[in-house]
Scaffold this motif. Structure first.
Motif, PDB file in Angstrom:
ATOM      1  N   ARG A  40      78.557 -32.560  39.715  1.00 40.93           N
ATOM      2  CA  ARG A  40      77.524 -33.400  40.198  1.00 40.93           C
ATOM      3  C   ARG A  40      77.260 -33.952  41.386  1.00 40.93           C
ATOM      4  O   ARG A  40      76.479 -33.898  41.888  1.00 40.93           O
ATOM      5  N   PRO A 101      71.748 -38.067  32.350  1.00 41.22           N
ATOM      6  CA  PRO A 101      72.489 -39.471  32.202  1.00 41.22           C
ATOM      7  C   PRO A 101      73.786 -39.374  33.300  1.00 41.22           C
ATOM      8  O   PRO A 101      73.921 -40.426  33.801  1.00 41.22           O
ATOM      9  N   GLU A 102      74.440 -38.243  33.163  1.00 39.91           N
ATOM     10  CA  GLU A 102      75.661 -38.233  34.098  1.00 39.91           C
ATOM     11  C   GLU A 102      75.255 -38.116  35.537  1.00 39.91           C
ATOM     12  O   GLU A 102      76.022 -38.901  36.280  1.00 39.91           O
ATOM     13  N   ARG A 104      72.702 -39.515  36.631  1.00 41.88           N
ATOM     14  CA  ARG A 104      72.023 -41.032  36.899  1.00 41.88           C
ATOM     15  C   ARG A 104      73.250 -42.097  37.050  1.00 41.88           C
ATOM     16  O   ARG A 104      73.133 -43.003  38.071  1.00 41.88           O
ATOM     17  N   GLU A 105      74.326 -41.844  36.442  1.00 40.59           N
ATOM     18  CA  GLU A 105      75.565 -42.660  36.558  1.00 40.59           C
ATOM     19  C   GLU A 105      75.911 -42.271  38.006  1.00 40.59           C
ATOM     20  O   GLU A 105      76.598 -43.504  38.806  1.00 40.59           O
ATOM     21  N   ARG A 106      76.185 -40.994  38.350  1.00 43.96           N
ATOM     22  CA  ARG A 106      76.670 -40.691  39.749  1.00 43.96           C
ATOM     23  C   ARG A 106      75.716 -41.492  40.724  1.00 43.96           C
ATOM     24  O   ARG A 106      76.302 -42.093  41.818  1.00 43.96           O
ATOM     25  N   ALA A 108      73.850 -44.006  40.570  1.00 42.53           N
ATOM     26  CA  ALA A 108      74.217 -45.573  40.379  1.00 42.53           C
ATOM     27  C   ALA A 108      75.338 -45.919  41.150  1.00 42.53           C
ATOM     28  O   ALA A 108      75.097 -46.874  42.212  1.00 42.53           O
ATOM     29  N   LEU A 109      76.478 -45.035  41.023  1.00 38.97           N
ATOM     30  CA  LEU A 109      77.595 -45.605  41.835  1.00 38.97           C
ATOM     31  C   LEU A 109      77.452 -45.184  43.425  1.00 38.97           C
ATOM     32  O   LEU A 109      78.028 -45.923  44.088  1.00 38.97           O
ATOM     33  N   ILE A 112      75.584 -48.334  44.816  1.00 35.08           N
ATOM     34  CA  ILE A 112      76.667 -49.294  45.045  1.00 35.08           C
ATOM     35  C   ILE A 112      77.283 -49.433  46.376  1.00 35.08           C
ATOM     36  O   ILE A 112      77.587 -50.121  47.109  1.00 35.08           O
ATOM     37  N   GLU A 137      71.155 -55.999  50.044  1.00 33.26           N
ATOM     38  CA  GLU A 137      70.559 -55.563  48.723  1.00 33.26           C
ATOM     39  C   GLU A 137      69.029 -55.409  48.815  1.00 33.26           C
ATOM     40  O   GLU A 137      68.604 -54.688  48.191  1.00 33.26           O
ATOM     41  N   LEU A 141      67.091 -51.950  47.877  1.00 35.86           N
ATOM     42  CA  LEU A 141      65.900 -52.081  47.100  1.00 35.86           C
ATOM     43  C   LEU A 141      64.581 -51.261  47.797  1.00 35.86           C
ATOM     44  O   LEU A 141      63.947 -50.514  47.155  1.00 35.86           O
ATOM     45  N   ILE A 145      62.582 -48.082  46.489  1.00 35.34           N
ATOM     46  CA  ILE A 145      61.100 -48.100  46.101  1.00 35.34           C
ATOM     47  C   ILE A 145      60.473 -47.202  47.269  1.00 35.34           C
ATOM     48  O   ILE A 145      59.796 -46.473  46.602  1.00 35.34           O
ATOM     49  N   ARG A 149      58.315 -44.116  46.471  1.00 35.05           N
ATOM     50  CA  ARG A 149      56.729 -43.802  46.907  1.00 35.05           C
ATOM     51  C   ARG A 149      56.502 -42.698  47.871  1.00 35.05           C
ATOM     52  O   ARG A 149      55.433 -41.983  47.787  1.00 35.05           O
TER      53      ARG A 149
END
Lengths: 177, 177
Positions: A40, A101-102, A104-106, A108-109, A112, A137, A141, A145, A149
């Motif tokens: 990944r 999904p795998e 997307r999880e990576r 996401a982390l 963070i 934050e 965001l 976005i 774009r």
């Protein structure tokens, strides 16, 4: 990494092995694992982005507001990673990640982790904890976005312009929350 | 699920098999997989939280501001999931997740999903897109901070009180960004 992205698009992320990626890129398997702890990670480029973001925030003028310092970090992202020459690659990478999904999880982390790094860099400028959290934050965001774009539009504005505009819009939106 | 959490703490997440969890919980393997698509999911309880959050936002009074609607969703979370009786379980669950990168990734993706659900629910109240995004993001941040504050403290305030106070502090912090 282009070799990995090509293979993921040709035959799917699941079906692609690390050996195939290494071969396509002209690397041995052990060299591959020296650079990337797992399959990944090849799409996320280790921690270079984190370093750019922290530098961007700490290099902002002393009088900069928290969001101006964040905008400085987004400029660095545009300069180093989301360049016009890499837009097509980034758009392809985005589609591959969205489909798995795998991955997307990576992602996401990683998001963070980047937000936490921005918060830390803002706190080191003397900004109080919760304000640093909120500014980071909003920056994350705006990044997300603006990334959509910018990667959607060929020959549009540069990433840093899109990101600064988005950050301004989000800041304005806080007053109607 | 308590059986899974006990096993993860006794012998580690990696070493625990789905068969062991199912046995401890008195379920067959096929019943387990009907409830949870994989081993990680056992700590995240499917999509019940998402439903509670969406209901909380849509049930807010028509005159509620975006953040008041979000606070209503956090009340629902406190009522249904983060109850005083479950605080100890939640604190143990938090420690197990923090110790495992795979679980942290799943939690990160769940967080993004919940934020997107809040954004959608706010938009259905007629709130413009970017304002809905910002309010949902502040709600997710309040959730995360309140979850840490609340699960750290035995016999403290209830989750919804901690969450509302945190959301207020974050809202105030936006003006110094």
């Amino acid at each position: 990494m282009v070799a990995a992205l090509d293979l993921f698009q040709e035959q799917g992320y699941e079906k692609t092995t690390v050996i195939e990626i290494a071969e396509r890129a002209g690397l041995t398997k052990s060299t591959f694992f020296r650079h990337f702890p797992d399959k990944r990670e090849v799409l996320f480029g280790g921690d270079t982005m984190t370093a750019r973001v922290i530098e961007g925030i700490s290099a902002a003028p002393a009088a900069a507001t928290p969001l101006e310092a964040v905008a400085n970090a987004l400029d660095a992202v545009g300069r180093e990673a989301f360049t016009p020459a890499r837009r097509e690659f980034i758009a392809r990478r985005r589609a591959v990640i969205a489909a798995n999904p795998e991955l997307r999880e990576r992602e996401a982390l990683k998001g963070i982790g980047l937000t936490a790094s921005m918060t830390g860099a803002l706190e080191r400028r003397g900004i109080p904890g919760l304000t640093a959290c909120v500014a980071a934050e909003l920056g994350a965001l705006a990044w997300k976005i603006a990334y959509q774009r910018w990667s959607d539009t060929a020959n549009g504005d540069e990433f840093s312009e899109v990101a600064r505009r988005t950050l301004g819009e989000l800041h304005a939106a806080t007053s109607s929350c």
